[in-house]
Design a protein around this motif. Structure first.
Motif, short mmCIF file in Angstrom:
data_model
loop_
_atom_site.label_atom_id
_atom_site.label_comp_id
_atom_site.label_asym_id
_atom_site.label_seq_id
_atom_site.Cartn_x
_atom_site.Cartn_y
_atom_site.Cartn_z
N SER A 101 0.81 -1.22 0.00
CA SER A 101 0.00 0.00 0.00
C SER A 101 0.84 1.27 0.00
CB SER A 101 -0.95 0.00 1.20
OG SER A 101 -0.21 -0.02 2.43
N HIS A 102 1.91 1.28 0.82
CA HIS A 102 2.75 2.47 0.88
C HIS A 102 4.08 2.14 1.54
CE1 HIS A 102 0.73 2.40 4.79
NE2 HIS A 102 1.56 3.31 5.26
N LEU A 103 5.00 3.09 1.48
CA LEU A 103 6.37 2.82 1.91
C LEU A 103 6.66 3.29 3.33
CD1 LEU A 103 8.31 3.55 -1.41
CD2 LEU A 103 7.47 1.38 -0.50
N HIS A 104 5.75 3.02 4.24
CA HIS A 104 6.04 3.13 5.67
C HIS A 104 6.43 1.73 6.16
CE1 HIS A 104 3.78 7.15 6.56
NE2 HIS A 104 5.04 7.33 6.20
N GLY A 105 7.41 1.68 7.04
CA GLY A 105 8.03 0.42 7.40
C GLY A 105 7.09 -0.65 7.90
N ASP A 106 6.04 -0.26 8.63
CA ASP A 106 5.15 -1.26 9.19
C ASP A 106 4.27 -1.92 8.13
OD1 ASP A 106 3.88 1.24 8.95
OD2 ASP A 106 2.41 0.80 10.51
N HIS A 107 4.48 -1.52 6.86
CA HIS A 107 3.73 -2.13 5.77
C HIS A 107 4.60 -2.84 4.73
CE1 HIS A 107 -0.29 -0.37 6.76
NE2 HIS A 107 0.51 0.42 7.47
N PHE A 108 5.95 -2.68 4.86
CA PHE A 108 6.77 -3.38 3.85
C PHE A 108 8.15 -3.83 4.34
CE2 PHE A 108 9.07 0.52 3.35
CZ PHE A 108 10.23 0.21 2.65
N PHE A 109 8.51 -3.61 5.60
CA PHE A 109 9.84 -3.99 6.06
C PHE A 109 10.07 -5.50 6.06
CE2 PHE A 109 11.26 -0.04 8.70
CZ PHE A 109 11.56 0.62 7.52
N THR A 148 -0.16 6.65 -1.06
CA THR A 148 -0.74 5.41 -0.56
C THR A 148 -1.92 4.96 -1.41
OG1 THR A 148 -0.16 6.07 1.71
CG2 THR A 148 -1.73 4.27 1.48
N ASN A 149 -2.00 3.66 -1.62
CA ASN A 149 -3.16 3.07 -2.31
C ASN A 149 -3.77 1.96 -1.47
OD1 ASN A 149 -3.39 4.27 -5.07
ND2 ASN A 149 -1.28 3.52 -5.25
N GLY A 150 -5.08 1.87 -1.51
CA GLY A 150 -5.75 0.66 -1.10
C GLY A 150 -5.92 -0.20 -2.35
N PHE A 151 -6.53 -1.36 -2.18
CA PHE A 151 -6.68 -2.28 -3.31
C PHE A 151 -8.08 -2.88 -3.31
CE2 PHE A 151 -2.19 -2.32 -2.09
CZ PHE A 151 -1.62 -1.83 -3.26
N LEU A 152 -8.70 -2.91 -4.48
CA LEU A 152 -10.02 -3.50 -4.67
C LEU A 152 -9.88 -4.75 -5.52
CD1 LEU A 152 -13.14 -3.48 -4.57
CD2 LEU A 152 -13.09 -1.95 -6.56
N PHE A 153 -10.30 -5.88 -4.96
CA PHE A 153 -10.25 -7.17 -5.66
C PHE A 153 -11.67 -7.53 -6.08
CE2 PHE A 153 -6.66 -6.88 -2.88
CZ PHE A 153 -5.62 -7.55 -3.50
N LYS A 154 -11.88 -7.67 -7.38
CA LYS A 154 -13.21 -7.97 -7.90
C LYS A 154 -13.17 -9.29 -8.67
CE LYS A 154 -15.87 -4.69 -9.34
NZ LYS A 154 -16.47 -3.55 -10.10
N GLU A 155 -13.90 -10.26 -8.17
CA GLU A 155 -13.98 -11.55 -8.85
C GLU A 155 -14.79 -11.42 -10.13
OE1 GLU A 155 -14.91 -16.12 -7.43
OE2 GLU A 155 -16.06 -14.48 -6.55
N LYS A 156 -14.34 -12.07 -11.19
CA LYS A 156 -15.07 -12.05 -12.45
C LYS A 156 -16.15 -13.14 -12.46
CE LYS A 156 -11.35 -10.20 -15.32
NZ LYS A 156 -10.50 -10.41 -16.51
N PRO A 157 -17.24 -12.91 -13.19
CA PRO A 157 -18.29 -13.93 -13.25
C PRO A 157 -17.74 -15.24 -13.82
CG PRO A 157 -19.06 -11.85 -14.14
CD PRO A 157 -17.59 -11.70 -13.94
#
Length: 301
Positions: free
Chosen positions: A59-67, A144-153
């Protein structure tokens, strides 16, 4: 759809809590979202197969999200991973990881692909025949980005009893699953809907951490089955949200309600609080279908 919470607390890891990381399993595919310190230990602890992870979303480059990312990449190589690994994250993540690999001479034995993100608009970043993944632009102290996961039919499902009654040979089943009618030798047409069922309902998952309260994301996440939204603070500390770039539990619940989502998972709690049940208590005043993330919890929807 299954969400395995590997870590869901903010800032630094502790002996009893882990920073952000989770695994989404949807349509038999597995995706790692964020990779805080200790992620690979949590993967082992909860018996999640490393080999099934081929896409990682940061999501972003703060340590608690990618270290935890460089350690996981290195371990994949030590395990003689054969599969390609794709990493989606903010511009700069490639330089950070490749510098560590270069200076430690820990070059991977598998193909490593970086997909760097810098758009402030939602965009499609991954797609296959089963799922599409879009960014959700968030407002934090860094890009920062969130992510949306959409299943296809999926394909239509054969009504075996109806197909048997009409003497349809199994060689035509694939055609029927794709939605086609069936023309018989005598010229009569068997309409697809008379011998098939609708595809199974699709599911969707939105991950939104870290961010201040931001109603601009509502159109992007409207009607999703599950929303994970950060709730770093309780309402008593709301004044800390703007300077730190975070949200309260009530703000997360408000987003969920306005977006008409089916379920809300709270997470990214500040470790200043000793009782995370207080987050649910506050969120429930706004949105009833609220769940609390915690390290090691698995949600099935």
């Amino acid at each position: 759809m299954k969400v395995s919470i590997l870590g869901c607390y903010s800032a630094t890891p502790r002996t009893i809590t882990n920073p952000t990381s989770q695994v989404l399993e949807i349509n038999n595919q597995m995706y790692l979202i964020d990779c805080g310190e200790g992620t690979q230990v949590q993967l082992r602890k909860h018996k999640i197969k490393f080999s099934r992870i081929n896409q990682i979303f940061i999501s972003h480059l703060h340590g608690d999200h990618f270290f935890g990312l460089i350690g996981l990449i290195s371990t994949f190589s030590l395990l003689n991973r054969p599969n390609d690994l794709h990493i989606y994250g903010p511009k700069g993540i490639k330089d950070i990881i490749l510098l560590q690999i270069k200076l430690s001479k820990s070059y991977t034995k598998y193909n490593l692909f970086f997909h760097e993100l810098e758009s402030n608009e939602s965009e499609l970043i991954f797609e296959d025949d089963k799922i599409a993944v879009y960014t959700i632009p968030l407002k934090h102290r860094v890009y920062t980005n969130g992510f949306l996961f959409k299943e296809k039919p999926g394909l239509r499902r054969i009504n075996i009893d109806a197909a048997t009654e009409k003497n349809i040979d199994v060689c035509y089943f694939n055609k029927l699953k794709q939605g086609s009618d069936l023309k018989q030798e005598d010229g009569t047409v068997i309409e697809n809907e008379t011998v098939t069922f609708d595809p199974l309902p699709t599911q969707s998952y939105a991950f939104c951490s870290d961010t201040v309260y931001n109603e601009e994301i509502i159109p992007l996440i409207e009607n999703v089955d599950v929303l994970y939204h950060e709730s770093t603070f309780l309402e008593q500390d709301i004044e800390k949200c703007i300077p730190t770039g975070h949200s309260t539990a009530i703000q997360a619940a408000t987003i969920a309600k306005k977006a008409n989502v089916k379920n809300l998972i709270l997470g990214h709690y500040s470790t200043r609080y000793s009782d995370i049940d207080l987050f649910k208590k506050e969120a429930d005043t706004v949105f009833e279908s609220t769940f609390l993330a915690d390290d090691g919890l698995v949600f099935k929807f």
